[in-house]
Scaffold this motif. Structure first.
Motif, PDB file in Angstrom:
ATOM      1  N   VAL A 110       0.832  -1.535   0.304  1.00  0.00           N
ATOM      2  CA  VAL A 110      -0.245   0.030   0.080  1.00  0.00           C
ATOM      3  C   VAL A 110       0.594   1.066   0.386  1.00  0.00           C
ATOM      4  CG1 VAL A 110      -0.078  -0.472   2.503  1.00  0.00           C
ATOM      5  CG2 VAL A 110      -1.819   1.086   1.458  1.00  0.00           C
ATOM      6  N   ARG A 111       0.078   2.001  -0.712  1.00  0.00           N
ATOM      7  CA  ARG A 111       1.112   3.400  -0.411  1.00  0.00           C
ATOM      8  C   ARG A 111       0.061   4.633  -0.697  1.00  0.00           C
ATOM      9  NH1 ARG A 111       0.466  -0.388  -4.102  1.00  0.00           N
ATOM     10  NH2 ARG A 111       2.306  -1.071  -3.784  1.00  0.00           N
ATOM     11  N   ASN A 112       0.215   5.766  -1.305  1.00  0.00           N
ATOM     12  CA  ASN A 112      -0.531   7.392  -1.541  1.00  0.00           C
ATOM     13  C   ASN A 112       0.099   7.151  -3.242  1.00  0.00           C
ATOM     14  OD1 ASN A 112      -1.962   7.933   1.175  1.00  0.00           O
ATOM     15  ND2 ASN A 112       0.076   7.875   2.096  1.00  0.00           N
ATOM     16  N   VAL A 113      -0.914   7.680  -3.396  1.00  0.00           N
ATOM     17  CA  VAL A 113      -1.128   7.943  -4.776  1.00  0.00           C
ATOM     18  C   VAL A 113      -2.070   9.224  -4.082  1.00  0.00           C
ATOM     19  CG1 VAL A 113      -0.097   6.013  -6.190  1.00  0.00           C
ATOM     20  CG2 VAL A 113      -3.053   6.533  -6.124  1.00  0.00           C
TER      21      VAL A 113
ATOM     22  N   TYR B 115      -1.994   8.412 -11.915  1.00  0.00           N
ATOM     23  CA  TYR B 115      -0.959   8.175 -12.427  1.00  0.00           C
ATOM     24  C   TYR B 115       0.066   8.084 -12.051  1.00  0.00           C
ATOM     25  CZ  TYR B 115      -4.097  10.225 -16.308  1.00  0.00           C
ATOM     26  OH  TYR B 115      -4.802  10.506 -16.809  1.00  0.00           O
ATOM     27  N   THR B 116       1.363   6.771 -12.703  1.00  0.00           N
ATOM     28  CA  THR B 116       2.096   6.379 -12.136  1.00  0.00           C
ATOM     29  C   THR B 116       3.491   5.901 -13.621  1.00  0.00           C
ATOM     30  OG1 THR B 116       2.770   4.835  -9.963  1.00  0.00           O
ATOM     31  CG2 THR B 116       1.298   4.435 -11.549  1.00  0.00           C
ATOM     32  N   ASN B 117       4.354   4.626 -12.341  1.00  0.00           N
ATOM     33  CA  ASN B 117       5.484   4.321 -12.890  1.00  0.00           C
ATOM     34  C   ASN B 117       4.656   3.505 -13.396  1.00  0.00           C
ATOM     35  OD1 ASN B 117       7.805   3.670 -13.882  1.00  0.00           O
ATOM     36  ND2 ASN B 117       8.553   5.140 -13.623  1.00  0.00           N
TER      37      ASN B 117
ATOM     38  N   GLU C  33       6.748  -0.565  -8.185  1.00  0.00           N
ATOM     39  CA  GLU C  33       6.643  -2.129  -7.967  1.00  0.00           C
ATOM     40  C   GLU C  33       4.367  -2.160  -7.988  1.00  0.00           C
ATOM     41  OE1 GLU C  33       6.176  -2.207  -3.358  1.00  0.00           O
ATOM     42  OE2 GLU C  33       7.389  -3.790  -3.307  1.00  0.00           O
ATOM     43  N   LYS C  34       3.827  -0.668  -7.481  1.00  0.00           N
ATOM     44  CA  LYS C  34       2.496  -1.049  -7.923  1.00  0.00           C
ATOM     45  C   LYS C  34       1.994  -1.246  -9.370  1.00  0.00           C
ATOM     46  CE  LYS C  34       2.279   3.906  -6.562  1.00  0.00           C
ATOM     47  NZ  LYS C  34       3.745   3.260  -7.542  1.00  0.00           N
ATOM     48  N   GLY C  35       2.947  -0.996 -10.428  1.00  0.00           N
ATOM     49  CA  GLY C  35       2.696  -1.102 -11.203  1.00  0.00           C
ATOM     50  C   GLY C  35       3.147  -2.454 -11.496  1.00  0.00           C
TER      51      GLY C  35
ATOM     52  N   GLN D 270      11.320   4.172 -10.688  1.00  0.00           N
ATOM     53  CA  GLN D 270      10.987   4.716  -9.246  1.00  0.00           C
ATOM     54  C   GLN D 270      10.921   2.967  -9.093  1.00  0.00           C
ATOM     55  OE1 GLN D 270       6.075   4.892  -9.400  1.00  0.00           O
ATOM     56  NE2 GLN D 270       6.588   6.220  -7.848  1.00  0.00           N
ATOM     57  N   SER D 271      10.464   2.757  -7.708  1.00  0.00           N
ATOM     58  CA  SER D 271      10.765   1.757  -7.160  1.00  0.00           C
ATOM     59  C   SER D 271      12.610   0.631  -7.170  1.00  0.00           C
ATOM     60  CB  SER D 271       9.874   0.856  -6.492  1.00  0.00           C
ATOM     61  OG  SER D 271       8.692   1.236  -7.125  1.00  0.00           O
ATOM     62  N   THR D 272      13.890   1.304  -8.282  1.00  0.00           N
ATOM     63  CA  THR D 272      14.220   0.637  -8.188  1.00  0.00           C
ATOM     64  C   THR D 272      15.825   1.220  -7.070  1.00  0.00           C
ATOM     65  OG1 THR D 272      15.355   2.381  -9.841  1.00  0.00           O
ATOM     66  CG2 THR D 272      14.080   0.131 -10.565  1.00  0.00           C
TER      67      THR D 272
HETATM   68  C1  LIG Z   1       0.471  12.252  -0.752  1.00  0.00           C
HETATM   69  C2  LIG Z   1       1.091  11.544  -2.034  1.00  0.00           C
HETATM   70  C3  LIG Z   1       1.169  11.722  -2.322  1.00  0.00           C
HETATM   71  C4  LIG Z   1       1.165  10.690  -4.059  1.00  0.00           C
HETATM   72  N1  LIG Z   1       0.901  10.390  -4.916  1.00  0.00           N
HETATM   73  C5  LIG Z   1       2.210   9.636  -5.623  1.00  0.00           C
HETATM   74  C6  LIG Z   1       0.900   9.652  -7.226  1.00  0.00           C
HETATM   75  O1  LIG Z   1       0.251  10.114  -7.493  1.00  0.00           O
HETATM   76  N2  LIG Z   1       1.764   8.402  -8.316  1.00  0.00           N
HETATM   77  C7  LIG Z   1       2.826   8.125  -8.149  1.00  0.00           C
HETATM   78  O2  LIG Z   1       3.651   7.222  -8.717  1.00  0.00           O
HETATM   79  N3  LIG Z   1       3.297   8.293  -6.565  1.00  0.00           N
HETATM   80  C8  LIG Z   1       3.263   8.394  -5.665  1.00  0.00           C
HETATM   81  N4  LIG Z   1       3.123   9.047  -4.033  1.00  0.00           N
HETATM   82  C9  LIG Z   1       4.143   8.443  -4.305  1.00  0.00           C
HETATM   83  C10 LIG Z   1       4.109   7.458  -3.436  1.00  0.00           C
HETATM   84  O3  LIG Z   1       3.295   7.025  -2.083  1.00  0.00           O
HETATM   85  C11 LIG Z   1       5.177   5.537  -3.521  1.00  0.00           C
HETATM   86  O4  LIG Z   1       6.028   6.381  -2.221  1.00  0.00           O
HETATM   87  C12 LIG Z   1       5.421   5.769  -5.362  1.00  0.00           C
HETATM   88  O5  LIG Z   1       4.453   5.306  -6.057  1.00  0.00           O
HETATM   89  C13 LIG Z   1       6.395   4.263  -5.480  1.00  0.00           C
HETATM   90  O6  LIG Z   1       5.313   2.865  -5.438  1.00  0.00           O
HETATM   91  P1  LIG Z   1       5.611   1.476  -5.306  1.00  0.00           P
HETATM   92  O7  LIG Z   1       6.777   1.186  -4.817  1.00  0.00           O
HETATM   93  O8  LIG Z   1       4.813   1.094  -4.521  1.00  0.00           O
HETATM   94  O9  LIG Z   1       5.350   1.220  -6.989  1.00  0.00           O
HETATM   95  C14 LIG Z   1       2.648   9.542  -3.139  1.00  0.00           C
HETATM   96  C15 LIG Z   1       2.728  10.589  -2.047  1.00  0.00           C
HETATM   97  C16 LIG Z   1       2.355  11.390  -0.700  1.00  0.00           C
HETATM   98  C17 LIG Z   1       2.343  10.898   0.193  1.00  0.00           C
END
Ligand SMILES: Cc1cc2nc3c(=O)[nH]c(=O)nc-3n(C[C@H](O)[C@H](O)[C@H](O)COP(=O)(O)O)c2cc1C
Length: 222
Positions: free
Chosen positions: A70-73, A86-88, A92-94, A150-152
């Motif tokens: 779990v993480r914030n997006v 939107y993300t990479n 890890e989430k992708g 991201q995530s590496t």
């Molecule tokens: C408030 C907040 C908003 C975020 N928004 C995004 C986002 O829109 N997209 C994104 O890729 N990461 C965002 N992040 C960073 C992610 O929480 C996370 O660190 C990153 O996406 C890598 O996650 P993963 O390794 O699980 O893929 C945000 C973090 C915070 C604290």
């Protein structure tokens, strides 16, 4: 529905608002029939109460070996029955979503004693939407997205700063291109749960469930 705050400058007293919302409660008979309409109302209340990043959601996914992560997006919009972000895609989430395209997002508006959970299958958004979103990001955000696999694992912070600076110089005077790995997703929701805290701990939980295009509501024990 745009996710961005639209009522800047109309901040209300958050303690008064919390007490009022807790007293009003949440009744399935008195709420919008459509979870998106109700979500929009709640997001607007959270924004007008000045909750920072009210449109951020904790996004839960599952890795191939069944580990929840779990993480914030930032939720970027409610579009055609789904919540977008939107993300990479190689993060890890992708990778988790490529293997198991299902997710739950959690909006936590704790100063209001409110949370919303949105659950469903996840679909990738097309390149045009990724381009539009990327073009709207601040330039530093674009460069950071390109600089970050991201995530590496990286050796140290300096490594990232140097990568950012090299990219900044290389892109001077021209638009930063969206990396092919950067894109959007939509949680195509079939379950949306609204939680409203109650003064006496008998909290309200109203869940909307979708069957085809029809939504039904039910009350859950807190
Ligand atoms: C408030 C907040 C908003 C975020 N928004 C995004 C986002 O829109 N997209 C994104 O890729 N990461 C965002 N992040 C960073 C992610 O929480 C996370 O660190 C990153 O996406 C890598 O996650 P993963 O390794 O699980 O893929 C945000 C973090 C915070 C604290």
């Amino acid at each position: 529905m745009a996710a961005r705050p639209q009522r800047k400058g109309r901040l209300v007293n958050i303690d008064d608002l919390r007490v009022r919302l807790m007293n009003e409660g949440l009744d399935a008979d008195n709420i919008a029939r459509d979870p998106f309409e109700l979500f929009g109302e709640w997001l607007e209340v959270a924004n007008s109460a000045g909750i920072p990043n009210a449109h951020s959601m904790a996004l839960a996914t599952t890795t191939p070996d069944g580990q929840p992560t779990v993480r914030n997006v930032l939720m970027q919009g409610v579009v055609d029955g789904g919540f977008t972000f939107y993300t990479n895609r190689t993060s890890e989430k992708g990778r988790a979503l490529a293997d198991c395209p299902k997710a739950e997002g959690l909006f936590s508006w704790l100063p209001l004693e409110r949370q919303v959970r949105v659950r469903g299958a996840v679909v990738e958004l097309d390149d045009a939407s990724g381009d539009a979103y990327f073009a709207g990001r601040p330039r530093a955000g674009q460069l950071a997205a390109v600089a970050s696999d991201q995530s590496t694992e990286v050796p140290d912070r300096d490594y990232l700063v140097k990568r950012f600076n090299v990219l900044e110089a290389a892109n001077e005077g021209r638009e930063v291109e969206r990396p092919p790995s950067w894109g959007g997703y939509k949680i195509q929701v079939d379950r949306v749960e609204f939680w409203q805290g109650d003064q006496h701990r008998l909290h309200d939980r109203i869940v909307f469930s979708r069957t085809g295009s029809r939504w039904s509501t039910a009350r859950l024990a807190p």
